[in-house]
Motif scaffolding. Structure first.
Motif, short mmCIF file in Angstrom:
data_model
loop_
_atom_site.label_atom_id
_atom_site.label_comp_id
_atom_site.label_asym_id
_atom_site.label_seq_id
_atom_site.Cartn_x
_atom_site.Cartn_y
_atom_site.Cartn_z
N THR A 254 9.03 22.02 7.23
CA THR A 254 9.40 20.99 8.22
C THR A 254 8.17 20.41 8.90
O THR A 254 8.03 19.17 9.00
N PHE A 255 7.27 21.27 9.37
CA PHE A 255 6.09 20.78 10.07
C PHE A 255 5.15 20.01 9.13
O PHE A 255 4.56 18.99 9.53
N LEU A 256 4.99 20.48 7.89
CA LEU A 256 4.15 19.77 6.94
C LEU A 256 4.72 18.39 6.63
O LEU A 256 3.98 17.39 6.54
N THR A 257 6.03 18.31 6.46
CA THR A 257 6.68 17.03 6.17
C THR A 257 6.55 16.09 7.36
O THR A 257 6.24 14.89 7.20
N LEU A 258 6.76 16.61 8.57
CA LEU A 258 6.64 15.77 9.76
C LEU A 258 5.20 15.29 9.96
O LEU A 258 4.97 14.16 10.39
N SER A 259 4.23 16.14 9.63
CA SER A 259 2.83 15.76 9.80
C SER A 259 2.47 14.58 8.90
O SER A 259 1.90 13.58 9.36
N THR A 260 2.79 14.69 7.62
CA THR A 260 2.46 13.60 6.69
C THR A 260 3.29 12.36 6.98
O THR A 260 2.80 11.24 6.86
N THR A 261 4.55 12.55 7.37
CA THR A 261 5.40 11.40 7.71
C THR A 261 4.84 10.64 8.90
O THR A 261 4.72 9.41 8.88
N ALA A 262 4.47 11.37 9.95
CA ALA A 262 3.89 10.73 11.13
C ALA A 262 2.58 10.03 10.79
O ALA A 262 2.25 8.97 11.35
N GLY A 263 1.82 10.60 9.85
CA GLY A 263 0.58 9.96 9.45
C GLY A 263 0.79 8.60 8.82
O GLY A 263 -0.10 7.73 8.86
N GLY A 264 1.98 8.36 8.27
CA GLY A 264 2.27 7.06 7.68
C GLY A 264 2.29 5.93 8.68
O GLY A 264 2.13 4.76 8.31
N THR A 265 2.48 6.26 9.97
CA THR A 265 2.52 5.20 10.98
C THR A 265 1.15 4.59 11.24
O THR A 265 1.05 3.56 11.92
N GLY B 71 0.80 -1.22 0.00
CA GLY B 71 0.00 0.00 0.00
C GLY B 71 0.83 1.27 0.00
O GLY B 71 0.36 2.32 -0.45
N SER B 72 2.09 1.18 0.47
CA SER B 72 2.93 2.38 0.50
C SER B 72 3.31 2.85 -0.89
O SER B 72 3.85 3.95 -1.06
N GLY B 73 3.04 2.03 -1.90
CA GLY B 73 3.27 2.47 -3.27
C GLY B 73 2.47 3.73 -3.60
O GLY B 73 2.88 4.51 -4.47
N ALA B 74 1.33 3.93 -2.92
CA ALA B 74 0.53 5.12 -3.16
C ALA B 74 1.31 6.39 -2.80
O ALA B 74 1.36 7.35 -3.57
N ASN B 75 1.93 6.39 -1.61
CA ASN B 75 2.73 7.55 -1.21
C ASN B 75 3.96 7.72 -2.10
O ASN B 75 4.33 8.84 -2.46
N GLY C 70 8.37 10.91 3.10
CA GLY C 70 8.40 10.56 4.51
C GLY C 70 7.31 9.58 4.89
O GLY C 70 7.55 8.64 5.67
N ALA C 71 6.10 9.76 4.34
CA ALA C 71 5.01 8.84 4.65
C ALA C 71 5.30 7.44 4.13
O ALA C 71 4.95 6.44 4.78
N TRP C 72 5.91 7.35 2.97
CA TRP C 72 6.28 6.04 2.41
C TRP C 72 7.25 5.31 3.33
O TRP C 72 7.05 4.13 3.66
N LEU C 73 8.30 5.99 3.77
CA LEU C 73 9.28 5.37 4.65
C LEU C 73 8.66 5.00 6.00
O LEU C 73 8.89 3.91 6.52
N ALA C 74 7.86 5.90 6.55
CA ALA C 74 7.26 5.66 7.86
C ALA C 74 6.30 4.48 7.84
O ALA C 74 6.30 3.65 8.76
N SER C 75 5.47 4.39 6.80
CA SER C 75 4.51 3.29 6.74
C SER C 75 5.20 1.95 6.58
O SER C 75 4.81 0.95 7.20
#
Length: 514
Positions: free
Chosen positions: A399-410, A207-211, A342-347
């Motif tokens: 930075t905050f936008l990237t961290l927000s979407t990255t954290a959402g990947g978890t 599913g991380s292929g989407a990000n 970031g979301a791809w790596l986090a998920s």
């Protein structure tokens, strides 16, 4: 005494305790490297990368397709609170260089909005039906044809645009119609292919292929538009989808039992660990029980809340980068894509961590799903609030936008794969239901964003981020209270229930008849 290789965590427990379910023995687990199930996950990963490339390419290509994509507001006072323009006031998006002969169209902002939203009108229509049919027949044909059909229609985009905006709207709606079956079909396939102790990492990888697709497609589309012209975007994306479909139909099977190249050891491991739940459901499904299922409604509500912030950023982040921070087009496309990396790596990493916690019995499946869901909703909410108060600082905002979407990947190994926990046999059908509801924020969130940001002020955007953060936090609270990773009674067939329970039911029915 049964052999360890026959143990399955999908078998119904005699006492109803989730943690009492036996786990398959570690010495019976074949290696995952180069396995058929890992190859399936990788092929799905590239498939969903293509799918999201087909979905978001119009968002960037629209800049090159129309004469003016973001006309300046007539009321100069409406931007009094916006950030100052950079020195020279050179906005590259207004000086976009096109190859000679590239057509452009005089579509106003309203027409562009309808064209960008057309995809979701079709996407909403086929989720439930696609999941139902994939659960009965298998997901291979539906996922493959979903991508192939969308890719083939994408090849017609330049022709449809030439004919007019109504034709392009219809084409994009048809693309969404075809793509709507892909995620439910994926879930149906993993119900037959993913051993319970490997569900998190296999499903999050695919599913991380989407990000990843969004990360690649956003800047690549801008580059292709500048060098080859915007029609090339749709020819290349459509061709990539058709090529992927060839490999999909060539190398994939619906079920490990019918795969021609799987090892006997891996096939037995998958079949025995999933148990009887790894088969398709019949034509009838327990619809009433599903409608009354608290864990299912918890997934629906939580996914809707999580998707609100996701779709808010997906549809409005380039606008925020342009109208508030005044990034040029090249920087805009790259920075808009960065959060999805970031979301791809986090998920992907979260999926590995979730499986490790379950396999080592650190936490139950329910607790693991709640941990990753709460983390994936609460942390993004906090970072979104921070974005609203970052002001005109480019560094802090990005930075905050990237961290927000990255954290959402978890949240990927949390609520987004929870359907296969509560009802493996009906997982595709349930994903169709939850994804249908989860797509509603994709339609509503941009409207709400437009209402708050009508005057292009920092205060208006701060309200957008506060609303998204509040909805995220509400979803986390609902899931913490009502979420479950335990298979539901309505998802267990009569013959799968423990013998003692079947005897009690038979005695009860006999006494009722007498």
């Amino acid at each position: 005494m049964p052999s360890p290789s026959r143990y399955s965590i999908n078998e119904a427990s005699s006492d109803g305790s989730e943690d009492s379910e036996p786990l398959i023995q570690n010495n019976a687990v074949p290696r995952q490297c180069c396995s058929a199930r890992l190859n399936l996950a990788i092929l799905m990963f590239f498939g969903f990368s293509v799918v999201y490339g087909l979905r978001v390419n119009l968002s960037v290509a629209m800049v090159a397709m129309v004469n003016t994509t973001d006309p300046q507001p007539t009321d100069n006072t409406s931007v009094v609170h916006a950030c100052p323009l950079p020195s020279g006031e050179d906005n590259a998006s207004q000086n976009f260089q096109h190859p000679d002969g590239t057509p452009q169209y005089p579509w106003d902002s309203e027409t562009q909005g309808w064209l960008l939203g057309a995809f979701f009108f079709g996407y909403l229509c086929t989720q439930i039906l696609g999941g139902y049919l994939a659960g009965h027949y298998g997901g291979k044909i539906f996922l493959g044809l979903g991508v192939l059909g969308t890719a083939a229609l994408t090849l017609l985009t330049p022709l449809a645009a030439q004919w007019g905006s109504y034709w392009l709207f219809g084409l994009r709606a048809l693309e969404g119609f075809g793509e709507g079956v892909t995620f439910p079909a994926m879930m149906s396939m993993w119900a037959r292919w993913a051993p319970p102790l490997e569900r998190s990492r296999l499903m999050t990888l695919s599913g991380s292929g989407a990000n990843f697709g969004a990360f690649v497609a956003l800047p690549l589309t801008g580059y292709i538009c500048q060098t080859l012209g915007w029609p090339a975007v749709f020819y290349l994306c459509g061709g990539a989808g058709c090529l992927w479909s060839f490999f999909w139909f060539m190398f994939v099977s619906d079920d490990p039992r019918t795969h021609p190249r799987i090892s006997e050891e891996e096939r037995d491991y998958i079949v025995n660990s999933i148990g009887s739940q790894g088969t398709g459901h019949g034509w009838s499904v327990p619809v009433l029980s599903m409608l009354l299922s608290v864990p299912l409604w918890t997934i629906i509500v939580t996914q809707m809340c999580s998707n609100w912030s996701y779709y808010t950023l997906l549809t409005s982040l380039p606008t925020y980068m342009d109208t508030i921070l005044h990034f040029d087009l090249q920087s805009n496309s790259f920075l808009s894509a960065l959060p999805y990396l970031g979301a791809w790596l986090a998920s992907t990493l979260s999926g590995v961590a979730a499986d490790a916690l379950i396999e080592r019995r650190v936490f139950s499946v329910t607790v693991v799903r709640k941990i990753f869901t709460t983390t994936g909703l609460m942390l993004p909410a906090a970072f979104l609030v921070a974005v609203g108060y970052a002001g005109c600082s480019h560094i802090l905002t990005v930075t905050f936008l990237t961290l927000s979407t990255t954290a959402g990947g978890t949240s990927a190994p949390g609520v987004y794969i929870n359907q296969i926990d509560i009802a493996p046999r009906y997982a595709g059908f349930l994903l169709g239901i939850t994804n249908t509801f989860g797509t509603i924020p994709g339609v509503v969130a941009p409207i709400v964003t437009g209402y708050f940001t009508e005057k292009h002020t920092l205060e208006g955007w701060r309200n957008v981020f506060w609303v998204a953060a509040g909805i995220n936090a509400s979803g986390a609270l609902v899931y913490m209270i009502f979420g479950s990773g335990k298979i539901q009674p309505w998802a267990v067939a009569e013959e799968e229930k423990p013998e003692g329970e079947r005897r009690r039911r038979r005695r009860s029915s006999q006494s009722d008849s007498s």
